[in-house]
Each structure stands twice: as C-alpha cells, then as structure tokens.
Design a protein around this motif. Structure first.
Motif, PDB file in Angstrom:
ATOM      1  N   VAL A   1       0.829  -1.491   0.177  1.00 22.78           N
ATOM      2  CA  VAL A   1      -0.540   0.235  -0.247  1.00 22.78           C
ATOM      3  C   VAL A   1       1.006   1.275   0.046  1.00 22.78           C
ATOM      4  O   VAL A   1       0.346   1.890  -0.763  1.00 22.78           O
ATOM      5  CB  VAL A   1      -1.062   0.153   0.765  1.00 22.78           C
ATOM      6  N   ALA A   2       1.963   1.024   0.343  1.00 23.56           N
ATOM      7  CA  ALA A   2       2.309   2.734   1.038  1.00 23.56           C
ATOM      8  C   ALA A   2       3.734   2.209   0.072  1.00 23.56           C
ATOM      9  O   ALA A   2       3.529   3.949  -0.948  1.00 23.56           O
ATOM     10  CB  ALA A   2       3.546   1.927   1.784  1.00 23.56           C
ATOM     11  N   ALA A   3       4.231   1.358  -0.647  1.00 20.77           N
ATOM     12  CA  ALA A   3       4.274   1.509  -2.439  1.00 20.77           C
ATOM     13  C   ALA A   3       3.329   2.079  -3.298  1.00 20.77           C
ATOM     14  O   ALA A   3       3.654   3.338  -4.347  1.00 20.77           O
ATOM     15  CB  ALA A   3       5.428   0.273  -3.031  1.00 20.77           C
ATOM     16  N   PHE A   4       2.120   1.949  -3.221  1.00 22.10           N
ATOM     17  CA  PHE A   4       1.287   2.298  -4.408  1.00 22.10           C
ATOM     18  C   PHE A   4       1.008   4.182  -4.096  1.00 22.10           C
ATOM     19  O   PHE A   4       1.252   4.669  -5.245  1.00 22.10           O
ATOM     20  CB  PHE A   4      -0.100   1.702  -3.661  1.00 22.10           C
ATOM     21  N   VAL A   5       0.445   4.404  -2.645  1.00 20.28           N
ATOM     22  CA  VAL A   5       0.697   5.689  -2.221  1.00 20.28           C
ATOM     23  C   VAL A   5       2.263   6.573  -3.045  1.00 20.28           C
ATOM     24  O   VAL A   5       1.408   7.646  -2.714  1.00 20.28           O
ATOM     25  CB  VAL A   5      -0.110   6.208  -1.148  1.00 20.28           C
ATOM     26  N   GLY A   6       2.819   6.218  -2.923  1.00 21.54           N
ATOM     27  CA  GLY A   6       4.274   7.053  -2.990  1.00 21.54           C
ATOM     28  C   GLY A   6       3.633   8.449  -2.290  1.00 21.54           C
ATOM     29  O   GLY A   6       3.647   8.194  -0.702  1.00 21.54           O
ATOM     30  N   ASP A   7       3.498   9.075  -2.486  1.00 18.89           N
ATOM     31  CA  ASP A   7       4.154  10.944  -1.487  1.00 18.89           C
ATOM     32  C   ASP A   7       2.705  11.850  -1.919  1.00 18.89           C
ATOM     33  O   ASP A   7       2.876  12.351  -0.163  1.00 18.89           O
ATOM     34  CB  ASP A   7       5.075  11.461  -2.623  1.00 18.89           C
ATOM     35  N   ALA A   8       1.323  10.477  -2.036  1.00 19.85           N
ATOM     36  CA  ALA A   8       0.349  11.125  -1.354  1.00 19.85           C
ATOM     37  C   ALA A   8       0.246  11.291   0.266  1.00 19.85           C
ATOM     38  O   ALA A   8       1.003  10.168   0.656  1.00 19.85           O
ATOM     39  CB  ALA A   8      -1.047  10.314  -2.039  1.00 19.85           C
ATOM     40  N   GLU A   9      -0.519  12.347   0.421  1.00 22.28           N
ATOM     41  CA  GLU A   9      -0.687  12.102   1.981  1.00 22.28           C
ATOM     42  C   GLU A   9      -1.838  10.971   2.220  1.00 22.28           C
ATOM     43  O   GLU A   9      -2.502  11.008   1.815  1.00 22.28           O
ATOM     44  CB  GLU A   9      -1.045  13.189   2.426  1.00 22.28           C
ATOM     45  N   GLN A  10      -1.179  10.329   3.911  1.00 11.84           N
ATOM     46  CA  GLN A  10      -2.490   9.290   4.065  1.00 11.84           C
ATOM     47  C   GLN A  10      -3.686   9.624   4.293  1.00 11.84           C
ATOM     48  O   GLN A  10      -3.453  10.905   5.404  1.00 11.84           O
ATOM     49  CB  GLN A  10      -2.022   8.719   5.076  1.00 11.84           C
ATOM     50  N   SER A  11      -5.016   9.633   4.095  1.00 13.88           N
ATOM     51  CA  SER A  11      -5.806  10.210   4.402  1.00 13.88           C
ATOM     52  C   SER A  11      -7.332   9.672   5.303  1.00 13.88           C
ATOM     53  O   SER A  11      -8.261   9.812   5.552  1.00 13.88           O
ATOM     54  CB  SER A  11      -6.414  10.297   2.647  1.00 13.88           C
ATOM     55  N   ASP A  12      -6.900   8.504   5.228  1.00 15.98           N
ATOM     56  CA  ASP A  12      -7.518   7.875   6.260  1.00 15.98           C
ATOM     57  C   ASP A  12      -5.808   6.179   7.005  1.00 15.98           C
ATOM     58  O   ASP A  12      -5.220   5.723   6.716  1.00 15.98           O
ATOM     59  CB  ASP A  12      -8.617   6.778   5.747  1.00 15.98           C
ATOM     60  N   ASP A  13      -7.553   5.918   8.092  1.00 14.33           N
ATOM     61  CA  ASP A  13      -6.163   5.095   8.883  1.00 14.33           C
ATOM     62  C   ASP A  13      -6.863   3.638   8.169  1.00 14.33           C
ATOM     63  O   ASP A  13      -7.354   3.374   7.583  1.00 14.33           O
ATOM     64  CB  ASP A  13      -7.355   4.948  10.650  1.00 14.33           C
ATOM     65  N   ILE A  14      -5.076   3.278   8.674  1.00  9.44           N
ATOM     66  CA  ILE A  14      -4.955   1.825   7.325  1.00  9.44           C
ATOM     67  C   ILE A  14      -4.586   0.815   8.834  1.00  9.44           C
ATOM     68  O   ILE A  14      -4.196   0.857   9.305  1.00  9.44           O
ATOM     69  CB  ILE A  14      -4.101   2.427   6.644  1.00  9.44           C
ATOM     70  N   THR A  15      -6.147   0.241   9.229  1.00  9.22           N
ATOM     71  CA  THR A  15      -5.613  -1.179   9.701  1.00  9.22           C
ATOM     72  C   THR A  15      -6.021  -2.563   9.330  1.00  9.22           C
ATOM     73  O   THR A  15      -6.886  -2.855   8.578  1.00  9.22           O
ATOM     74  CB  THR A  15      -7.087  -1.389  10.865  1.00  9.22           C
ATOM     75  N   MET A  16      -5.572  -3.732  10.131  1.00  4.56           N
ATOM     76  CA  MET A  16      -5.488  -4.859   8.471  1.00  4.56           C
ATOM     77  C   MET A  16      -5.543  -6.125  10.629  1.00  4.56           C
ATOM     78  O   MET A  16      -4.980  -5.469  11.428  1.00  4.56           O
ATOM     79  CB  MET A  16      -4.401  -4.849   8.266  1.00  4.56           C
ATOM     80  N   LEU A  17      -5.833  -6.762  10.484  1.00  4.26           N
ATOM     81  CA  LEU A  17      -5.648  -8.126  11.690  1.00  4.26           C
ATOM     82  C   LEU A  17      -5.947  -9.460  10.413  1.00  4.26           C
ATOM     83  O   LEU A  17      -6.629  -9.635   9.486  1.00  4.26           O
ATOM     84  CB  LEU A  17      -7.376  -8.211  12.392  1.00  4.26           C
ATOM     85  N   ALA A  18      -5.142 -10.029  11.306  1.00  3.55           N
ATOM     86  CA  ALA A  18      -4.893 -11.702   9.828  1.00  3.55           C
ATOM     87  C   ALA A  18      -4.853 -12.711  11.158  1.00  3.55           C
ATOM     88  O   ALA A  18      -4.051 -12.905  12.142  1.00  3.55           O
ATOM     89  CB  ALA A  18      -3.829 -11.583   9.023  1.00  3.55           C
ATOM     90  N   LEU A  19      -5.725 -14.139  10.605  1.00  2.00           N
ATOM     91  CA  LEU A  19      -5.510 -15.068  11.472  1.00  2.00           C
ATOM     92  C   LEU A  19      -4.956 -16.344  10.888  1.00  2.00           C
ATOM     93  O   LEU A  19      -5.905 -16.834   9.988  1.00  2.00           O
ATOM     94  CB  LEU A  19      -6.931 -14.881  12.932  1.00  2.00           C
ATOM     95  N   THR A  20      -4.701 -16.652  11.479  1.00  2.00           N
ATOM     96  CA  THR A  20      -4.428 -18.793  10.569  1.00  2.00           C
ATOM     97  C   THR A  20      -4.373 -19.626  11.615  1.00  2.00           C
ATOM     98  O   THR A  20      -4.333 -18.955  13.249  1.00  2.00           O
ATOM     99  CB  THR A  20      -2.672 -18.610  10.492  1.00  2.00           C
ATOM    100  N   TYR A  21      -5.669 -20.741  11.416  1.00  2.00           N
ATOM    101  CA  TYR A  21      -6.026 -21.503  12.110  1.00  2.00           C
ATOM    102  C   TYR A  21      -4.958 -22.592  12.446  1.00  2.00           C
ATOM    103  O   TYR A  21      -4.946 -23.313  10.512  1.00  2.00           O
ATOM    104  CB  TYR A  21      -7.373 -22.390  12.123  1.00  2.00           C
ATOM    105  N   PHE A  22      -4.479 -22.931  13.144  1.00  2.00           N
ATOM    106  CA  PHE A  22      -3.602 -25.073  13.263  1.00  2.00           C
ATOM    107  C   PHE A  22      -4.501 -26.052  13.258  1.00  2.00           C
ATOM    108  O   PHE A  22      -3.818 -27.035  13.481  1.00  2.00           O
ATOM    109  CB  PHE A  22      -2.768 -24.690  14.273  1.00  2.00           C
ATOM    110  N   GLY A  23      -5.752 -25.848  13.867  1.00  2.00           N
ATOM    111  CA  GLY A  23      -6.651 -26.884  14.294  1.00  2.00           C
ATOM    112  C   GLY A  23      -6.131 -27.294  16.005  1.00  2.00           C
ATOM    113  O   GLY A  23      -5.158 -26.457  16.585  1.00  2.00           O
ATOM    114  N   PRO A  24      -6.486 -28.166  15.964  1.00  2.00           N
ATOM    115  CA  PRO A  24      -6.799 -28.541  17.981  1.00  2.00           C
ATOM    116  C   PRO A  24      -5.209 -28.446  17.993  1.00  2.00           C
ATOM    117  O   PRO A  24      -4.185 -29.238  17.025  1.00  2.00           O
ATOM    118  CB  PRO A  24      -7.998 -29.546  18.175  1.00  2.00           C
TER     119      PRO A  24
END
Length: 603
Positions: A576-599
């Motif tokens: 995302v940062a590479a795509f935006v480049g020098d443009a000013e960030q206009s909104d919060d960037i929030t992410m969450l990742a979850l990986t399930y490995f089983g019991p």
C-alpha cells in the motif's frame, strides 16, 4: 558606460536610481540610435536615388543629344550632296548624260575642287547602277580594286554588300536620303540626291567614326558633368552625417541630465516606501513570534503598537497612490496579525485535541503479540497506521471462554476526538456483550450492541464492523458483517485467498431494532482470515487512483506468508505504501490476520 551609470547614481550600482538611469538612458539611447539609423538609411537612399536619377538623366541627355547631332550631321551630308549635284548639273548644261556628249574629263576637273572633310569622298551613278564618276583615290588606275571606282561594267545594285546595293537601288530610283552602308569593309554614311534631268544620282560618303565623333565628345562631357554632381552630393552627405552624430551626442547628454533629475525625485519617494516596507517586515516577524508565543515577555508590549506607523508621501503621482495602498495594507495586516494570534491559539487547541484523540485511539487497542502464547491452535496479529487526521478505526481480540476466540475490526464515521470517543464506546459495548451474553446468539448480541450505540447518539455517528467468533476446537467461525468491507479467507487446500460471501447488514448505531444475520464457515488447518478497513482499499496515489479490492486480492495471492499473520500484514502494508507514494494518507489503515492450525497437537 558602467562608470557613467555609477557616477549618475552616486556610486550605488544596485540602487533603484542606478537601475532607473540605466533603463531611462538605455531606452532613449535605443530610440536615438534607431532614429539615427533610419535617418542615415534615408540619406543613403536619397543619395543613391539622386545618383541613379543623375545617371538616368545623363543617359537621356546623351541619347537625345546624340539623336539631334546625328540628325544634324545627316542634314549636312545631304546638303553637301545636293549642292554638288547642282554644280554638276550646271556644268553639264543642256547636254544629255546618256549621249555622253559632255567630256568626262571636264567633269573630273570640275569635281576635283569639291572639298570633303576628313576621309569623305563622292561618286555618281547612272540609272543603270554603274559608277560614272568617283573621287576615290587611284580610281582611274586601279579600276576594279576599289568598289566605287569608275567601272561601267559592274552594277552596284548587285554588290555583295547588301546595304550598298540597297543604297544604289534607292539612288537609281531618284530618291534622296542618307543611309548607312558598308563600303570596302568599313561603315559609311551615304548621302545621295538625284541630278535633275540627267538620270544620274550624286552621293557623298563619310566614315561613320568621323560623323559621330562630336557625339562621343558630347557623351564624355555629359558623364563628366554627372560625376561632378554626384561628388557634390557625397560631400553634402558627409557633412549631414557629421551634424547628425553631433546632434545625437548633444541629445544623449540632455537625456542623461534630465534623467538624473527625474530619477532622483522618483527614487526619493521610493526610498521612503522602501524604509516603510523594511519596518513592516520587521514588525511582521515580531508579530508572528508573538502569535506563536515565541516572543519574550519584555517585547510583547511593543508588539501591540508595531503597526501604527504610516508612510507619508505627497508626490502627487503613482508613488503617492502606492504609499496609500501600502498604508491600507498595513492596517489590514494589523487586523491579520490579530486574527493570526487567535487562529494560532485555535490551531494549538485542535492539535491538542488530535493528540488526545490519538492517545485515546491507541490506548484502547491491544498491543501485545502474541496475545495468547498458551494457545497454539492459532496465530494472530493486528496493526493500525493512523492518518494525520485521526479517525475511528479499531480492532480487538479476546478469548470469550476457554475455547472461543472473538475478533473484531471496525471503522467509526467522523474524525477527531468525537470519533475516538465513539470508537472507545463501541469497542467497550461489543466486548462487554460478547463476554457476558453467553446464552445469546452472535446475531442477537450485535443487535443489542446496535441498540445501545444508537441511544443518546446525538452526533449521529455510526460504525461499520466485522465481528467473528472462532471455536478453536472445531474451526467453526461464525461472523456478522455490519456494513463493513468483506473479509478474505485463505483456503490452504486451494492455495489462494477469496472474498467471503457476506450478508449486507446495516451499519451499527444507524437505526434501532435492526435484526442482524450471522453467517459461518469452517476453517481447516492452515486456513487464514484477513480483516481490514477501507483505509486499505481506498488508499489513493497522486493520480487519484485507488488501491482497490482487486489489487488487494492479487497481492494476497502473490504472498508466500499466508500462514504468517505478522509477515503478511507487513507485506500488505509495504504494498500500500509503495502504491500511495508521496500522496498524503487520508484514512487509518487497519488490518488483522488470523491463521488456524487446528486443535492442540495438530499444528
């Protein structure tokens, strides 16, 4: 030239006076030079035209005089021929030339006394074109050696010289006139006239050069006269050029003198205005320091009266008008500085509020990773990069009980402290309901949360949210999407991410008593979930292009960190940062990742 400018401006090369003198003298000098060049060109053109006209008049005079002189000479030749023809006629008396009763010797003796200047000679033709009388030397001894010697056998009309043959025919026909003829390979003027009652014709012959000699003399005289007149014109032109150069020098001196006086008066007013601008600049600096609170306390009293000074110029021209405009600007600047002080205080208050909002936002989010090291059934990581203008994004995760993990990602409408406070309230209500409402379905819990958030929501804010509960024993993942972006699931068996099919539930805090629909899916060992806010897909570069859902899906599928939540989020963040480049960030960037490995024991 540089020394002249420096002297006139009082040795101040960078002063306005110096520049004004340069401009004034430079512009006038250019005009003077241009006018001088135009005048010089006009004089040269006049001389050239006069010279051409003189030569043309000389040529015309030469041609006219030549024509008159030639005509005069022809008339003289014709007169000589006529006069001598009369003499011959008198000598012959009543005798017939045809019967040859008159002694030719007598005629020769008579015509010996005929005077012809230079190389002229005469001859007589009978009506048969034969020479019966001639004054050419050796005419009687040589016979056929001279073309016009006496020879009763040859008809001159049959001569090889066409011009002489033509003249002979005219003579035999009894005509009078003057013709140019070639005789003995030389050009001659032939003047002929008939001898009355004889059938003969008498001709006098003069060399061409002798006839036109006066014409050549006349041409030389005309050329000499023309050249003398042209030399007179050239001398007059030299005198005019000297006078013109001297006049230009005098005019330049006058311009320099007047320019110094005019520029001095002009610059005096400019200097006053410059001093006023310098003082105002100093006052602006002091006022700016005062507005931002950087001015020492001892100078604050002086800062209050710093814009009272006015520039007084009574020149009656544009400089006075400029000074009046400067005074008006000073008054407006005084008001502007007062406004700056109040606006600066307001900006400081807003900056304090934004700092407080950011502290609230970051303070309520969990930051410990891994959050549950005792649970090896899953791996989880979350991140949020705040924009300059604080929004209301948040994420949350906690264990509802020993076997169920709750995850939430949400985005509150609005910015600033209000959004941060509403975000904290939303997070708290959702967490309390999920922890206490164990006998309620997830859909009912979200419905209760919506009703509580709607109460006393005078600011009319709302929140989009994705709430899910994972049973770490079975991999059952139940979720409710409240108007939020669709999350993505990674299926290890297929080796690719895809968007979840979600119900279009309404946002939270929008309306009361809305029924929400929950959905579920089964996570297998190695499957992952990727949750995000619109700050990811709506990130914009300098070309106003959005990062977009397709680019996000493509980037996730290109990643080799689908089962490493932290590495996956860092990779997406860099994309995302590479795509935006020098443009000013206009909104919060929030992410969450979850990986399930089983019991436990299946990882």
């Amino acid at each position: 030239m540089k020394d002249i400018f420096s002297y006139l401006s009082g040795e101040k090369e960078n002063s306005i006076l110096h520049k004004m003198i340069r401009i004034l003298i430079g512009s006038n000098l250019l005009i003077i030079v241009v006018l001088g060049m135009i005048a010089f060109y006009g004089l040269i053109s006049a001389l050239y035209q006069a010279e051409e006209m003189g030569r043309r008049l000389g040529d015309i005079s030469y041609l006219d005089s030549t024509e008159l002189l030639v005509q005069q000479r022809e008339e003289e030749l014709l007169y000589i021929s006529t006069y001598n023809a009369k003499i011959i006629r008198l000598c012959m008396g009543d005798e017939s030339a045809a019967s040859m009763e008159v002694s030719m010797e007598k005629l020769r003796n008579i015509t010996k006394d005929i005077y012809l200047p230079n190389s002229g000679f005469y001859f007589a033709l009978n009506n048969q074109g034969k020479v019966v009388l001639s004054s050419q030397s050796r005419a009687y001894e040589a016979g056929d050696e001279l073309e016009l010697a006496v020879d009763m056998k040859d008809d001159i009309r049959q001569s090889n010289s066409q011009s002489l043959a033509y003249t002979a025919r005219e003579m035999c026909l009894g005509y009078s006139g003057v013709q140019m003829a070639v005789i003995d390979d030389e050009e001659y003027f032939v003047a002929y006239t008939p001898i009355q009652s004889t059938g003969w014709s008498f001709a006098t012959v003069f060399a061409k050069d002798d006839v036109i000699a006066p014409v050549e003399k006349n041409r030389e005289n005309i050329e000499q006269l023309t050249n003398d007149k042209i030399e007179d014109l050239e001398r007059q032109l030299d005198l005019i050029i000297i006078i013109e150069v001297f006049s230009i020098i005098l005019l330049l001196c006058f311009v320099i003198h007047v320019g110094r006086k005019v520029s001095g008066k002009f610059v005096a007013s400019i200097q006053k205005l410059t001093d006023g601008v310098r003082d105002m600049t100093k006052h602006v600096v002091i006022g700016t320091l005062n507005a931002y609170g950087d001015l020492p306390d001892g100078d604050k009293n002086n800062a209050n009266n710093m814009f009272k000074k006015r520039v007084k110029i009574n020149s009656g021209d544009e400089i006075e008008e400029l000074a009046n405009c400067f005074n008006i600007m000073t008054e407006e600047l005084e008001g502007y500085m007062d406004t700056l002080v109040s606006e600066t205080a307001e900006k400081e208050r807003i900056a304090t509020e934004l700092t407080l909002a950011q502290d609230i936002q970051m303070g309520v989010l969990p930051h410990k990773f891994p959050p549950f090291p005792e649970h090896t059934e899953f791996s989880l990581y979350a991140s949020m990069e705040s924009a300059k203008e604080v929004g209301g994004d948040f994420y949350d995760f906690y264990m509802v009980d020993e076997h169920r993990l709750a995850v939430t990602i949400a985005d509150v409408s609005g910015k600033g402290v209000g959004a941060a406070m509403f975000m904290a309230i939303s997070k708290t209500i959702l967490k309390n309901l999920l922890l206490t409402g164990k006998n309620m379905t997830l859909a009912d819990l979200v419905t209760h949360a919506n009703n509580q958030l709607k109460e006393d929501n005078t600011a009319r804010m709302f929140v989009t949210a994705f709430i899910g509960i994972l049973d770490i024993r079975t991999g059952l993942f139940e979720f409710v999407n409240g108007g939020h972006n669709p999350s993505l699931i990674y299926e290890k068996e297929k080796g690719a991410f895809r968007y979840l099919d979600v119900e279009s539930n309404f946002v939270l805090a929008g309306r009361k008593n809305i029924s929400y629909v929950s959905q579920s899916t089964i996570l297998k060992s190695g499957d992952s979930l990727f949750l995000y806010t619109d700050g990811v897909t709506e990130a914009m570069n300098n070309k106003d292009e959005l990062y977009g859902e397709e680019r996000l899906l493509s980037q996730l599928n290109c990643s080799k960190n689908a089962d490493e939540p932290q590495s996956l989020l860092e990779e997406i963040g860099k994309s995302v940062a590479a795509f935006v480049g020098d443009a000013e960030q206009s909104d919060d960037i929030t992410m969450l990742a979850l990986t399930y490995f089983g019991p436990v024991g299946e990882k």
